[in-house]
Scaffold this motif. Structure first.
Motif, PDB file in Angstrom:
ATOM      1  N   ILE A   1      36.246  49.724  51.120  1.00 35.33           N
ATOM      2  CA  ILE A   1      35.453  48.589  50.381  1.00 35.33           C
ATOM      3  C   ILE A   1      33.605  48.659  51.253  1.00 35.33           C
TER       4      ILE A   1
ATOM      5  N   ILE B   1      38.433  37.933  47.604  1.00 31.41           N
ATOM      6  CA  ILE B   1      38.263  38.372  48.282  1.00 31.41           C
ATOM      7  C   ILE B   1      39.114  38.842  49.179  1.00 31.41           C
TER       8      ILE B   1
ATOM      9  N   ARG C   1      43.497  49.138  47.630  1.00 29.97           N
ATOM     10  CA  ARG C   1      42.347  49.593  46.862  1.00 29.97           C
ATOM     11  C   ARG C   1      41.165  49.778  47.546  1.00 29.97           C
ATOM     12  N   HIS C   2      40.266  50.650  46.972  1.00 21.95           N
ATOM     13  CA  HIS C   2      38.517  50.378  46.715  1.00 21.95           C
ATOM     14  C   HIS C   2      38.377  48.715  46.198  1.00 21.95           C
ATOM     15  N   ALA C   3      36.781  48.842  46.611  1.00 23.90           N
ATOM     16  CA  ALA C   3      36.587  47.771  46.056  1.00 23.90           C
ATOM     17  C   ALA C   3      34.740  47.833  46.866  1.00 23.90           C
ATOM     18  N   ARG C   4      34.292  46.924  45.406  1.00 23.89           N
ATOM     19  CA  ARG C   4      33.207  47.242  46.011  1.00 23.89           C
ATOM     20  C   ARG C   4      32.470  45.201  45.979  1.00 23.89           C
TER      21      ARG C   4
ATOM     22  N   HIS D   1      42.252  40.744  48.149  1.00 24.69           N
ATOM     23  CA  HIS D   1      41.917  42.055  47.844  1.00 24.69           C
ATOM     24  C   HIS D   1      43.588  43.005  48.222  1.00 24.69           C
TER      25      HIS D   1
ATOM     26  N   GLY E   1      38.269  50.891  41.357  1.00 26.76           N
ATOM     27  CA  GLY E   1      37.652  49.625  41.858  1.00 26.76           C
ATOM     28  C   GLY E   1      38.155  48.999  41.862  1.00 26.76           C
ATOM     29  N   GLU E   2      38.163  47.961  42.704  1.00 24.86           N
ATOM     30  CA  GLU E   2      38.216  46.284  42.294  1.00 24.86           C
ATOM     31  C   GLU E   2      36.424  45.961  42.407  1.00 24.86           C
ATOM     32  N   ASP E   3      36.276  45.156  41.847  1.00 24.02           N
ATOM     33  CA  ASP E   3      34.645  44.548  41.963  1.00 24.02           C
ATOM     34  C   ASP E   3      34.600  43.176  41.892  1.00 24.02           C
ATOM     35  N   TYR E   4      33.903  42.789  43.232  1.00 23.29           N
ATOM     36  CA  TYR E   4      33.820  41.149  43.728  1.00 23.29           C
ATOM     37  C   TYR E   4      32.479  40.755  43.528  1.00 23.29           C
TER      38      TYR E   4
END
Length: 632
Positions: free
Chosen positions: A229, A13, A20-23, A16, A259-262
């Protein structure tokens, strides 16, 4: 705060790309908030350009973020705030865009119950309980962004209410806290040129707590070039009453494609047996998406878990008190013990427990202490008079003071309201103007008393207003004001609260801002300085970490409540179970009589069973009296 040492999950994370968007899906105790603050600190330290903001839903969550921000100097400049505070800041920077009465004046709970609710019900000619249903439906419409019609309300009454509501809030000049996100959404939809929204990154903690309106606000901001985020845990989505649902965070990657996913799945809070029990409960939801289970950090203690049954409610109360006493003898501080209840209508569970703990000289916290203080007439009168220092025509303040006088009847309210309606003016402005003319046509007894009361108040304001423009410590200054006529002597508890607030309130703020912070900051301070056992609802415990948790009244029909959403009831129990590090106890009564027998579906004196959420799990029920005997 200890130095942040990231795990492998957390390091991903921290790398990141803020463009970019991320969850971030994170279970309880996995260091989600600490990781978000560390990310913000890293971005700022490394010279990232653009405006960044940390948002969350509750003040308690904001308080936790503030603690973590304090250990990251670069991030400290980006003060975290709630969604509601964020809405206020944007709306104040864009007067007129929120489509509500100005200046912005939020009615607190006392003002709503004693002025808004009372006079609006009178205006409509309906009972206050019926008005409550109408207001609840209106708030649900704001939160869900679609009709949430109550089948018990006719279309005719609904239309009359909406007309009266719009008239009433313009005359009294108030806004309800629930409508602020909806007002911000209105501004974002209708005013492309809004000032103060040029953010490059919004980090939204507790994303699962956002309802449709909140989610739409965040999405509208993203459409203006802002990366989002969203961090949270759908397993802890428990605010269905305000239309929040786990689907919000579950569909994040659909709402923000690419979006990225963490994921954060290693908890540093709970013992391994506690996690095993909690995982069993939450994995029983057939509608829950599959994922890696929450796991304890390597080397964590096993912890102690017990599910204890008692013959009746009296034995349960004594048993819980004995558990607490035993914990304190093991050097667990009273403030490190939570007693959690699914519901506590009129204190039917908490009141007898507090009595039993008092006999044992074990202190308890009072979660509603600040609200109780401000329900006392003298303390409330002080707050309302001070509102007039900020705005002499504050309608809610004048109406509150008239209500507190107890010598001025409802007919006088209706007299002033009627004139205000005909002139399309506010209650406060109309009151002062008609006072200048001697209240012609008003009920004579009330008019005479109102004249004297207003004269005294205006004289006091003219004398003291200049002394209350700039203060470094508002609490100490307020305590110098009592004159026994307009400003009464505050209670000793309220005096202590005001002096304590001087130590944590932002210096240099104006009086109006200070007054609006007395209740929320007071609650935060009471919770932070609590030295007693905390007895509260399961939902109210969210965000807390303690050494020991006792969950009371875990019978079928109480947990889950009848006709409630089973998924949310399961998540509430999961939240309750994941507060403690070492000790987790559940208790239930095999029969109930008296007030607690009305809780749940069991009959008075009939046989009860413990919640099916726990049946078949890793912790079997055992007799509580026998277990307690082993502790002696």
């Amino acid at each position: 705060m200890p130095e942040f040492s990231p795990t492998e999950e957390q390091r991903k994370i921290l790398e990141h790309d803020m463009r970019r968007h991320a969850r971030v899906k994170a279970g309880p105790g996995t260091g989600k908030s600490a990781t978000l603050v560390a990310l913000l600190d890293k971005l700022i330290t490394e010279g990232a350009t653009g405006r960044m903001k940390l948002l969350t839903f509750t003040r308690a969550a904001t308080g936790e973020l503030l603690k973590k921000v304090s250990s990251h100097p670069a991030a400290a400049a980006e003060h975290p705030s709630t969604i509601h505070s964020f809405a206020i800041s944007i709306l104040l920077a864009n007067p007129g865009a929120g489509n509500f009465p100005e200046p912005l004046r939020i009615a607190d709970d006392w003002e709503f119950n004693n002025v808004v609710r009372l006079t609006l019900a009178k205006r409509l000619g309906i009972k206050q309980k019926q008005l409550d249903r109408l207001v609840k439906e209106l708030a649900a419409n704001w939160e869900a962004l679609r009709p949430q019609d109550d089948a018990g309300i006719s279309d005719e009454l609904r239309s009359r209410f909406l007309g009266a509501w719009n008239e009433h809030r313009l005359i009294f000049g108030y806004v309800l806290l629930q409508e602020l996100p909806y007002a911000l959404r209105h501004a974002l939809v209708n005013y492309p040129e809004l000032r103060g929204i040029d953010f490059d990154l919004l980090i939204v903690d507790e994303y699962q707590d956002l309802n449709s309106c909140d989610l739409d606000v965040i999405h509208l901001l993203s459409q203006r070039g802002c990366s989002i985020i969203g961090a949270g845990d759908d397993d802890q989505s428990i605010y269905h009453f305000r239309k929040a649902a786990p689907e919000g965070i579950r569909r994040f990657l659909t709402d923000y494609p690419g979006g990225e996913d963490y994921a954060l799945s290693i908890t540093q809070r709970c013992g391994s047996q506690i996690i095993e029990w909690a995982n069993y409960v939450i994995s029983g939801d057939p509608d829950r998406p599959q994922r890696n289970p929450l796991t304890p950090v390597a080397g964590s203690p096993r912890g102690e878990c017990k599910l204890l049954s008692f013959r009746n409610q009296s034995e349960e109360i004594e048993g819980v008190a004995e558990l607490i006493e035993n914990l304190t003898e093991q050097d667990v501080k009273a403030s490190d013990i939570l007693v959690l209840l699914r519901s506590d209508y009129y204190g039917i569970f908490s009141r007898p427990l507090k009595g039993e703990l008092k006999i044992r000289n074990i202190p308890c916290s009072e979660e509603d202490a600040v609200e109780r203080m401000l329900q006392e007439p003298d303390n409330r009168r002080i707050m309302e008079v001070l509102r007039l220092v900020e705005n002499e025509e504050d309608s809610i303040a004048w109406a509150s003071l008239l209500k507190l006088s107890k010598r001025i009847g409802m007919s006088f309210f209706e007299y002033v309201y009627g004139i205000a309606k005909s002139r399309r003016a506010t209650f406060g402005k109309t009151l002062l103007e008609t006072y200048g003319f001697g209240f012609p046509g008003a009920p004579s007894a009330s008019a005479s008393k109102a004249k004297e009361f207003i004269r005294q108040t205006l004289n006091w304001l003219n004398t003291r207003r200049a002394d209350l423009q700039e203060q470094e410590h508002w609490g100490a200054s307020i305590l110098e004001l009592p004159d026994g006529l307009v400003i009464p002597q505050p209670s000793k508890e309220f005096q202590d609260l005001l002096l304590s607030l001087d130590e944590i309130a932002d210096p240099g703020q104006n009086l109006g801002r200070y007054l609006s912070q007395v209740i929320p900051l007071g609650k935060d301070m009471m919770q932070a300085t609590c030295e007693g056992v905390r007895i509260m609802s399961m939902g109210g415990a969210k965000g807390l970490t303690v050494r020991a948790t006792i969950m009371m009244a875990l019978e079928e029909g109480i947990v889950p409540r009848p006709e409630a959403d089973l998924g949310e009831e399961r998540r509430l129990l999961y939240v309750a179970m994941t507060r403690s590090k070492e000790f987790l106890y559940g208790t239930w009564a095999r029969t109930r009589t008296g007030p607690t027998a009305r809780s749940g579906e069991g009959q008075v004196g009939g046989i009860r069973n413990y919640t099916h959420f726990l049946q078949g799990g890793p912790v079997d029920s055992e007799d509580g009296k026998r277990y307690l005997a082993t502790l002696i």
